[in-house]
Design a protein around this motif. Sequence first.
Motif, short mmCIF file in Angstrom:
data_model
loop_
_atom_site.label_atom_id
_atom_site.label_comp_id
_atom_site.label_asym_id
_atom_site.label_seq_id
_atom_site.Cartn_x
_atom_site.Cartn_y
_atom_site.Cartn_z
N SER A 184 0.83 -1.21 0.00
CA SER A 184 0.00 0.00 0.00
C SER A 184 0.87 1.26 0.00
CB SER A 184 -0.96 0.01 1.19
OG SER A 184 -0.27 -0.31 2.37
N PRO A 185 1.47 1.56 -1.15
CA PRO A 185 2.35 2.74 -1.24
C PRO A 185 1.64 4.04 -0.90
CG PRO A 185 1.98 1.76 -3.43
CD PRO A 185 1.40 0.82 -2.42
N TRP A 186 0.31 4.11 -1.16
CA TRP A 186 -0.43 5.35 -0.90
C TRP A 186 -0.37 5.74 0.59
CZ3 TRP A 186 -2.38 0.83 -2.80
CH2 TRP A 186 -3.15 0.05 -1.93
N GLU A 187 -0.13 4.75 1.46
CA GLU A 187 -0.04 5.08 2.90
C GLU A 187 1.34 5.64 3.23
OE1 GLU A 187 -1.06 1.54 5.05
OE2 GLU A 187 -3.17 1.67 4.47
N ALA A 188 2.34 5.32 2.42
CA ALA A 188 3.71 5.79 2.70
C ALA A 188 3.97 7.16 2.07
CB ALA A 188 4.72 4.77 2.17
N ILE A 189 3.26 7.43 0.95
CA ILE A 189 3.55 8.65 0.18
C ILE A 189 3.47 9.94 1.02
CG2 ILE A 189 2.60 10.09 -1.72
CD1 ILE A 189 2.26 7.34 -3.25
N PRO A 190 2.44 10.13 1.88
CA PRO A 190 2.39 11.39 2.64
C PRO A 190 3.59 11.57 3.57
CG PRO A 190 0.28 10.23 2.75
CD PRO A 190 1.25 9.29 2.11
N HIS A 191 4.22 10.45 4.00
CA HIS A 191 5.37 10.56 4.92
C HIS A 191 6.65 10.99 4.20
CE1 HIS A 191 3.19 8.71 8.22
NE2 HIS A 191 2.83 7.70 7.43
N LEU A 192 6.62 11.01 2.87
CA LEU A 192 7.86 11.35 2.14
C LEU A 192 8.17 12.84 2.23
CD1 LEU A 192 7.36 9.16 -1.06
CD2 LEU A 192 9.20 8.92 0.62
#
Length: 321
Positions: A184-192
């Motif tokens: 689930s990359p969409w959950e990691a994207i905001p943390h970038l």
Amino acid sequence: MFYHYKNVIDEGDLVLVFISRTTIKPIYVKKGEILNTRYGHYLHDKMIGLKFGTQMPGEKGYGFIHLLHPTPELWTLSLPHRTQIVYTPDSSYILQRLNAKCGSRIIEAGTGSGSFTHAFARTVGLKGKVFSFEFHEPRYLEAKKEFEEHNLKNTIITHRDVCNDGFNIDMEINGDIIFLDLPSPWEAIPHLNTVIANQAGICCFSPCIEQVDRTVKALEANGWVNIEMVEINVKRWEARKDMKRSVVDVINRIKSIQGKKLNNKISKEDSKNFKSSRKSLKVKEGDENFKWTEVTKLETELKSHTSYLTFANKICSLNIQ
Ligand SMILES: C[S@@+](CC[C@H](N)C(=O)[O-])C[C@H]1O[C@@H](n2cnc3c(N)ncnc32)[C@H](O)[C@@H]1O
């Protein structure tokens, strides 16, 4: 050893033993040990001092192996699989598409079996850095050990769930290339947002189109632009010569086909004669008595789809958040 090449095998070196097209075995050369394969036995003692690339004969005089220098590409073909891995057709495209180069700073999650990590590490060299994240502890420990054994000095692996806890570690990351191979990359994207450089490129590697859809929405919501999805499909092209036929050739060919149809009706004797005349019509490709033209043919598609690759860029001064 993956970015410094050497000529001669020393004790302790990692050697990738090419046994057959489908079997490459990684070994650490150690005095007194023997490599047993179905193609014979090979003494480690005798490997020491040989040049990488040497073809080594088996002890009993039959069989042989090749002693290859480690490269990320060969490692990908020989590594112990702990997960699905990224293969060279994808990794090479991603590296050039994201303009990975000496000095780049990579953020990778998850590490998995470390296949892509090796390609990143070689590309960015000692001037760059690879920050790799893995939340599965046994996999993290295996990968950490392997990176140490392989002397990947530019690679820092962190045991972390990036979807919940983000990417911040106690050193500056400033990543300009991000690769997410996560369910689930969409959950990691905001943390970038807090760990990327002023300009960054991302690739998200997802097998399902529904994942791509959610990833694109998350990228857009977080100010990423130039979003594009790509799929790598390997095709093999066959190149050969095709005879340029004259009108006379074509007429002869038609006569030959007509003769074939009649063949069932004609006598045994005639049939023999006919067969020998047909044989003489067979012409070897490139025969200089005929004219030829170069043609290519697409072979049936090789099964190579692994994932959809979603690319995007971000320039932080354009950050819409
Ligand atoms: C398919 S594998 C990656 C393979 C890797 N790209 C390679 O070439 O070897 C995906 C990995 O992501 C890890 N992972 C999944 N969710 C994660 C998360 N939230 N944070 C960190 N790692 C995660 C999994 O444990 C798994 O090892």
